[in-house]
Design an enzyme around this catalytic site. Structure first.
Site: not given
Ligand code: F6R
Length: 606
Positions: A2, A27, A74, A98-99, A478, A482, A485, A501, A601
């Protein structure tokens, strides 16, 4: 996640609110809305989906109010639809939030019992009814204080009032909120990005604060209603960095920018002439630190895991890593000689912030590695190391991951040298190797066309795996994150040696498996694990480095060779193909690459 915008001005504000909401699109959100005050009425427009759709529904010629609020939502409580979108309004107030209000069910019960009728499934709507009720018997400030006292949970709020048509009230507990100052107008925003197109002068609310924002004047109060003075800060980076340039997506631009962002970061920390690392104002004596705990979420957590391998390689420091949402609720043993490092691109992630807050309350040594230097995590940690990679707009983190790893590596190198655990020759050798990294990343980007041509196999399969050992393990995690998501297909990252295992059961004919195996000390072992998955029918994409040495394995489906560097720097290079793979897989599926579903974001809820 949000986002909030509020503007009070002497001219109509709806167009500026829409423009600021666009800045918050990065975001991640599922609906949007706006409310302005005109001629004694609250005029509210909301829609499911993008800000673009909201804009089409607004008749800006008639929405002429000079005080207004906007929101991108969101979903947490209630499905993402028009009714649940913010603002939520009564005849007398309109609220964006927000929250999460944790006691909303109880508050709602009381309000319903005295005749209030609810329209949405959101927790936010209780705020509307609560403040409407309080305003019947109290003045504005008393009503705000009483309302805030009744709310449990975390929130940032912006509220407009029919009977106070010249102001917006903002309040913060947990979720960040900033005030911006402009000529004959002032603003509220859930982060500085929202305000950057309008002003570079801002103040932040601290936890528990609220504010009354008028076009020429802003007043701040603490949770007892006592007036506060706030510092006005100047924002650092400017607007130009936000464009997509010739790229179709921010993510593609941000991956390709990495040679430059690495170069910029190296320039900030490395003294080229003396081949030394400059970390200014480190607030502790090096011998007062005997262990390190690294904390983050998602991609940032993967950079913490990477750092654990480097710390163990280069120093004798004890090292722990933790996922912030776990750390914050565990019974931690706090140690005075432990350095707690918080890693976060946004610097606003609620779980990471809460973990930092716990460490601060226990008077621990706290440092943060962030991209947004005005963020809450940066402001509230004892020491900050920025990653200097410029704004990251694509919701999936790419260049910030490389930046986090880079700053962690630089810090570890310096600490190990100061602790006399690596000698001067090795220190200088490693710094020199680092300086070559931008060029090596640039060359590795040339593997793009191969990745593009094979990405379809990953989108068509029912799932895939990413395997690595040692320095490559966190990149395997990672890579899987990627891919899932962005392309919404299942992918799992695993330590290559763990496959036997249990997870080998998932390997069947045609399953794509990415094996990360640069020729480091783990290479031979990883190649053995690769043979085990090939024997069970996997289609292996091997990511290794260029070498004359033959690979002793048959039936490798595809191979990508990155440039050569020192073993501990391979993670930077093998990250490039896994980022590109996720990008092209999502592109093949036609998904919204810069705003993947259900990912935000700035994750400001827990
Ligand atoms: C994945 C991604 C999320 C962020 C996570 C932490 O591509 O972007 O997994 O890495 O939400 O976000 P920050 O780094 O802003 O604390």
């Amino acid at each position: 996640m949000c986002g909030i915008v509020g503007i009070t001005s002497n001219k109509p504000v709806s167009v500026s609110i829409i423009n600021s909401l666009r800045k918050l699109e990065y975001r991640g959100y599922d609906s949007a809305g706006i409310a302005t005050l005109s001629n004694g009425f609250i005029n509210e427009v909301k829609s499911e989906g993008r800000v673009e759709k909201l804009e089409k529904n607004i008749d800006t010629k008639n929405m002429i109010g000079s005080v207004g609020i906007g929101h991108v939502r969101w979903a947490t409580h209630g499905v993402p639809n028009k009714i649940n979108a913010h603002p939520h309004s009564s005849e007398s107030v309109s609220v964006v939030h927000n929250g999460i209000i944790e006691n909303s069910t109880n508050l709602k019960k009381n309000l319903v019992s005295i005749g209030h009728k609810f329209k949405s499934q959101t927790d936010t709507e209780v705020i509307v009814h609560l403040i409407t009720e309080l305003l019947k018997k109290n003045d504005l400030k008393e009503s705000i204080l009483k309302m805030l006292n009744q709310l449990e949970g975390s929130f940032a709020l912006a509220i407009i009032f029919k009977d106070h048509p010249d102001l917006i009230v903002g309040a913060r507990r947990g979720s960040p909120l900033a005030v911006g100052y402009g000529p004959n107008e002032n603003y509220l925003g859930s982060d500085s990005y929202a305000l950057k197109s309008m002003t570079n002068k801002i103040s932040y609310l601290d936890d528990g604060d609220f504010c009354i924002v008028k076009k020429n004047h802003v007043e701040f109060f603490d949770n007892n209603g006592i007036k506060l003075n706030k510092k006005v800060l100047k924002l650092s980076s400017n607007e130009e960095n936000y464009g997509k340039g010739d790229y179709k997506h921010y993510m593609a631009k941000e991956i390709d920018e990495q040679p430059i962002t690495i170069k910029n970061c190296i320039k900030e920390y490395i003294d080229n002439i003396n081949n030394d690392i400059n970390i200014y104002n480190f607030p502790w004596k090096i011998n007062d630190i005997s262990s390190v705990t690294l904390i983050g979420c998602g991609t940032a957590y993967h950079s913490c895991l990477m750092a654990k391998y480097w710390i163990e390689e280069l120093s004798s420091l004890d090292v722990n890593i933790d996922i912030a949402s776990e750390f914050r609720y565990r019974k931690n043993r706090f140690k005075k000689d432990n350095l707690y490092i918080f890693v976060s691109q946004s610097g606003e992630t609620a779980d990471t912030y809460a973990a930092l807050d716990i460490c601060n309350k226990n008077k621990m040594k706290t440092a943060s590695i962030v991209n947004v230097i005005e963020s809450s995590i940066a402001r509230d940690s004892n020491f900050v190391l920025p990653i200097h990679c410029g704004p990251e707009v694509g919701v999936a983190s790419t260049k910030a991951f490389i930046g986090q790893m880079l700053v962690l590596y630089i810090l570890i190198l310096k600490i190990s040298y100061l602790r006399k655990e690596i000698d001067k020759n090795l220190y200088i050798k490693k710094i020199k190797a680092l300086k070559e990294l931008p060029e090596l990343v640039e060359k590795t980007l040339l593997t793009e066309s191969k990745i593009q041509s094979i990405s379809g196999t990953f989108t068509e399969a029912k799932g895939s795996m990413f395997l690595g050992r040692g320095f490559s393990y966190s990149i395997a995690l990672e890579g899987a994150l990627k891919l899932k998501e962005l392309s919404y297909v299942h992918a799992e990252g695993y330590p290559a040696g763990e496959m036997k295992h249990g997870p080998l059961a998932l390997i069947e004919d045609g399953i794509p498996v990415v094996v990360l195996a640069p020729r480091d000390e783990y290479y031979k072992k990883t190649i053995s694990n690769m043979q085990e998955v090939i024997a069970r029918g996997a289609k292996v994409l091997l990511i290794t480095n260029k070498s004359k040495e033959e690979i002793f394995s048959e039936n490798i489906w595809e191979k990508i060779e990155v440039e050569n560097t020192s073993n501990d720097l391979f993670p930077f290079l093998i990250t490039i193909p896994i980022q590109k793979l996720a990008y092209y897989a999502a592109l093949k599926k036609g998904y919204d690459i810069d705003k993947p579903r259900n990912l935000a974001k700035s994750v400001t809820v827990e």
